[in-house]
Design an enzyme around this catalytic site. Structure first.
Site, PDB file in Angstrom:
ATOM      1  N   GLN A 252       0.826  -1.199   0.000  1.00  0.00           N
ATOM      2  CA  GLN A 252       0.000   0.000   0.000  1.00  0.00           C
ATOM      3  C   GLN A 252       0.866   1.258   0.000  1.00  0.00           C
ATOM      4  OE1 GLN A 252      -3.654   1.082  -0.662  1.00  0.00           O
ATOM      5  NE2 GLN A 252      -3.017  -0.998  -0.312  1.00  0.00           N
ATOM      6  N   HIS A 255       2.341   3.038  -3.193  1.00  0.00           N
ATOM      7  CA  HIS A 255       1.459   3.752  -4.125  1.00  0.00           C
ATOM      8  C   HIS A 255       1.793   5.225  -4.201  1.00  0.00           C
ATOM      9  CE1 HIS A 255      -1.565   1.299  -5.967  1.00  0.00           C
ATOM     10  NE2 HIS A 255      -1.872   0.682  -4.847  1.00  0.00           N
ATOM     11  N   GLU A 320     -10.281   1.924   3.215  1.00  0.00           N
ATOM     12  CA  GLU A 320     -10.478   1.494   1.828  1.00  0.00           C
ATOM     13  C   GLU A 320     -10.264  -0.025   1.725  1.00  0.00           C
ATOM     14  OE1 GLU A 320      -7.419   2.910  -0.733  1.00  0.00           O
ATOM     15  OE2 GLU A 320      -8.555   2.582  -2.574  1.00  0.00           O
ATOM     16  N   HIS A 321      -9.112  -0.476   2.221  1.00  0.00           N
ATOM     17  CA  HIS A 321      -8.812  -1.918   2.230  1.00  0.00           C
ATOM     18  C   HIS A 321      -8.720  -2.394   3.677  1.00  0.00           C
ATOM     19  CE1 HIS A 321      -6.774  -0.359  -1.487  1.00  0.00           C
ATOM     20  NE2 HIS A 321      -7.457  -1.352  -2.024  1.00  0.00           N
ATOM     21  N   ASP A 354      -6.310  -6.129  -6.336  1.00  0.00           N
ATOM     22  CA  ASP A 354      -5.992  -5.071  -7.293  1.00  0.00           C
ATOM     23  C   ASP A 354      -6.028  -5.580  -8.733  1.00  0.00           C
ATOM     24  OD1 ASP A 354      -5.643  -3.125  -5.403  1.00  0.00           O
ATOM     25  OD2 ASP A 354      -3.476  -3.418  -5.223  1.00  0.00           O
ATOM     26  N   HIS A 413     -53.118  20.575  -7.502  1.00  0.00           N
ATOM     27  CA  HIS A 413     -52.890  19.134  -7.418  1.00  0.00           C
ATOM     28  C   HIS A 413     -54.210  18.409  -7.168  1.00  0.00           C
ATOM     29  CE1 HIS A 413     -48.680  20.227  -7.150  1.00  0.00           C
ATOM     30  NE2 HIS A 413     -48.307  18.966  -7.027  1.00  0.00           N
TER      31      HIS A 413
END
Lengths: 428, 428
Positions: A252, A255, A320-321, A354, A413
């Site tokens: 991770q 990245h 996220e993960h 991934d 209406h």
């Protein structure tokens, strides 16, 4: 070495880097969008020449170019792409939804129709970050949803697009590909030009210009999420393998310097072991610089009294993960409330997701997993409702509905309901 | 009289008023949000005192207040509310989704879990526009989705909230109700105060301040759509009843001076007849001023050669409400691609959908029905994915996934896969 923290389930630990930057790009991007909106292809090509050095000689990738790129890619890689595509297709096909019809009252038909978006734009970055996996992860759900025309835009270097990207596009069924990138490509998709058709939604990752352009055209077209820095949170007990867990954290961390990697464990021994492994493995990485920065600034190892508290912290962070590196991970899955993608057991590094496993890798970041979801087929469909009443069915409820309308002060209406009861009610 | 236009299927008629205003509210609202974020309840009450004249003596509606309000509402109206709630519940229950699990490869389990949002805030406007129907339409889908805590905020006049609003909230199962409105209420929901818990999503209509506040807190929490002016497009043939069609157009027009009401027909006789009826009926309306302004500025009658072209125009406009006032409307439903809610046949005025029919009345406006959907149970759930591999399953694909990672230049990703193949692969 990372400082090892303790979490007791009560305090609000600030675990991830959460960024709310206000960029100075807004005006620049607004100018680019105006140029493309007003100038069409001409404005678009001007922007390409200005920002990319040269405008492409032709905007659209030809079938011959596409085939040539495909033929030039290593067959081994093509086979892996095909396998990834098959897994992604199998998983995302489970997300398809049916329309429904409800007809449990005489003379009344209600329904919801699910329809694919007609035309979607997919942004694919160029430059150093070439991610054919992202092409598959964005394009396949769109095609599975039934999107009629999927238009890819990506910057070309000296007229060329990476053959790996083109091969992924061909495998994923992308319909048309244009050699443009940056905010100008987003503007072209949002407004349409003579060459590039206007789309209904724009998806895909991009740099700060692209993200800002997507924000600015949102409303006119739909967009996917704007992703923040990547995050992983790993829950492990004393049986965890420090070597594996450190490798997962580093995957991770490589990245992005802003990426976060967090280990939460009930084992001080494991915490220490992972810390040592991080130091040992970092120098082995080609992207050591980035990974080291991320680990030192946004890496954390947190001790909890037990696994329940560890998962409670995970829910609080909504990562996220999330890896549950445990022997019996399914025993704990039910405790997970907030995460993008969960990786279960000791044989399931996040990197599997991934590329190959099948679930999507476009995931909510920055805690937004509390209320948002991985990219899915749902992002490429929309729904409409319908209602049918017979005259008898209307007559049975018109006065009640009209009474409701009058309570809200909306007499017209009420009129539109009562005027249809010509025989029974006198209304001018 | 409205000018009658002709549409031949080729030109791009600008049918609806489409507004892209840039308001000067931004700073004012940002200031209010900061005050509540930093000041908590104290800041909130200060804002209430400043904008509403007085802060409520207690923030939360008590069970006794709720019951007293409920008991004070006309039983006839309560019965209609209950019937509406039953229909809305029946329709939205069809939108519930199941989680899925995919286990078609040995040693591999993939899944998607659907979970309700934990806590949702519902804004309900006060003032002249009291819409208990909106309470039902927003709250019921949330509770059907399984939202644990649904928190309503609404401004109180001299400490009181409309009993109709409270009755609708009770029937819909709203969990807590706070007597605050405006941008400060949105800020309280987004950041939480000592009294008002922080939510994951804020839904419901509101004035310009409320809409701007929702925009500003978006990202920290999710929000529903920001609605534009209301729209109706009616497709009718020569068999249509001008009296009914004019009433339907006026029901939309009375909402708002910016509302749009459009008739598209292949019959010049019908066009003329509806035009006369509009003039005849307008003076009968209590809200004549608003309706006349809307009809004169944003009302249109458009002639087409046939019904197919009429529906093609409807698709181009993607109206919020679409009526197919035809004898056999189901013959044409398949041609409808873009609309929020479709009303089929001659006995189905749009107002039926506002109150009783069951489908939602919170709908995409301004052409966004091309890519967005009516409010539904989907808006109150989120999903996460999970992946499980056994050691054998991982071993079978780890080298391929690692190869993919290397192609993308992400060596640490590759390492995290290969490091688990200790026996087979030598990796430091």
């Amino acid at each position: 070495m990372i400082q090892i923290l303790t979490y007791d389930g009560t305090t609000d630990a600030d675990i991830f880097q959460r960024i709310h930057s206000s960029s100075g790009l807004e005006e620049a991007v607004a100018g680019i969008i105006t140029e493309v909106r007003e100038g069409g292809d001409e404005g678009l090509l001007r922007c390409c020449a200005r920002f990319d050095g040269a405008a492409p000689s032709h905007l659209e990738v030809t079938p011959e170019e596409l085939q040539a790129a495909f033929d030039g890619v290593d067959p081994k890689f093509l086979a892996i792409l095909e396998k990834a595509a098959a897994n992604i297709t199998a998983f995302h096909s489970c997300q398809r939804r049916n329309s429904f019809i409800l007809n449990d009252q005489t003379g009344i038909v209600l329904g919801q129709k699910v329809l694919p978006l007609e035309r979607v734009g997919l942004y694919v970055p160029g430059g150093t970050a070439l991610y054919p996996s992202s092409v598959l992860m964005n394009a396949l759900p769109a095609k599975i949803a039934g999107v009629e025309e999927l238009i890819m835009v990506t910057p070309a270097k000296e007229g060329n697009i990476s053959p790996m990207i083109l091969a992924a596009a061909k495998i994923a069924g992308v319909d048309r590909i244009f050699k443009v990138g940056g905010a100008q490509a987003v503007a072209a998709l949002a407004y349409g030009t003579e060459s590039i058709p206007k789309v209904d939604k724009i998806v895909g990752p991009g740099n700060a210009y692209v993200a800002e352009a997507k924000k600015q055209v949102f409303g006119l077209v739909d967009i996917d999420m704007i992703a923040g820095p990547s995050e992983i949170l790993i829950v492990a007990d004393g049986t965890g393998n420090p070597r594996h867990l450190a490798a997962d954290m580093l995957s991770q961390a490589e990245h992005d310097k802003l990426a976060s990697a967090v280990l939460v464990t009930d084992s001080p021994q494991l915490a220490a072991g992972v810390n040592l492994e991080l130091e040992r493995q970092l120098p082995l990485l080609p992207r050591e610089d980035i990974a080291r920065h991320a680990i030192e600034h946004h890496g954390k190892i947190i001790l909890t009294a037990n696994l329940e508290t560890a998962i409670q912290l995970a829910n609080r962070m909504a990562p996220e993960h999330l890896e549950l590196c445990l022997d019996t991970p399914f025993d704990y899955l039910d405790q997970v409330r907030h995460a993008g993608s969960v990786f279960l057991g000791k044989n399931c590094p996040e990197a599997l997701g991934d590329y190959l496993a099948g679930p999507n890798h476009t995931l909510p970041t920055s805690g937004t997993a509390r209320f948002s979801s991985p990219l899915s087929v749902d992002d490429f469909v929309k729904k409409y409702q319908y209602t049918y009443y017979t005259g008898e069915a209307l007559a049975a409820v018109a006065e009640e509905a009209a009474y409701f309308a009058e309570q809200e002060g909306l007499s017209a209406h009420a009129r539109s309901l009562l005027v249809r009861l010509e025989a029974a009610v006198s209304i001018p």
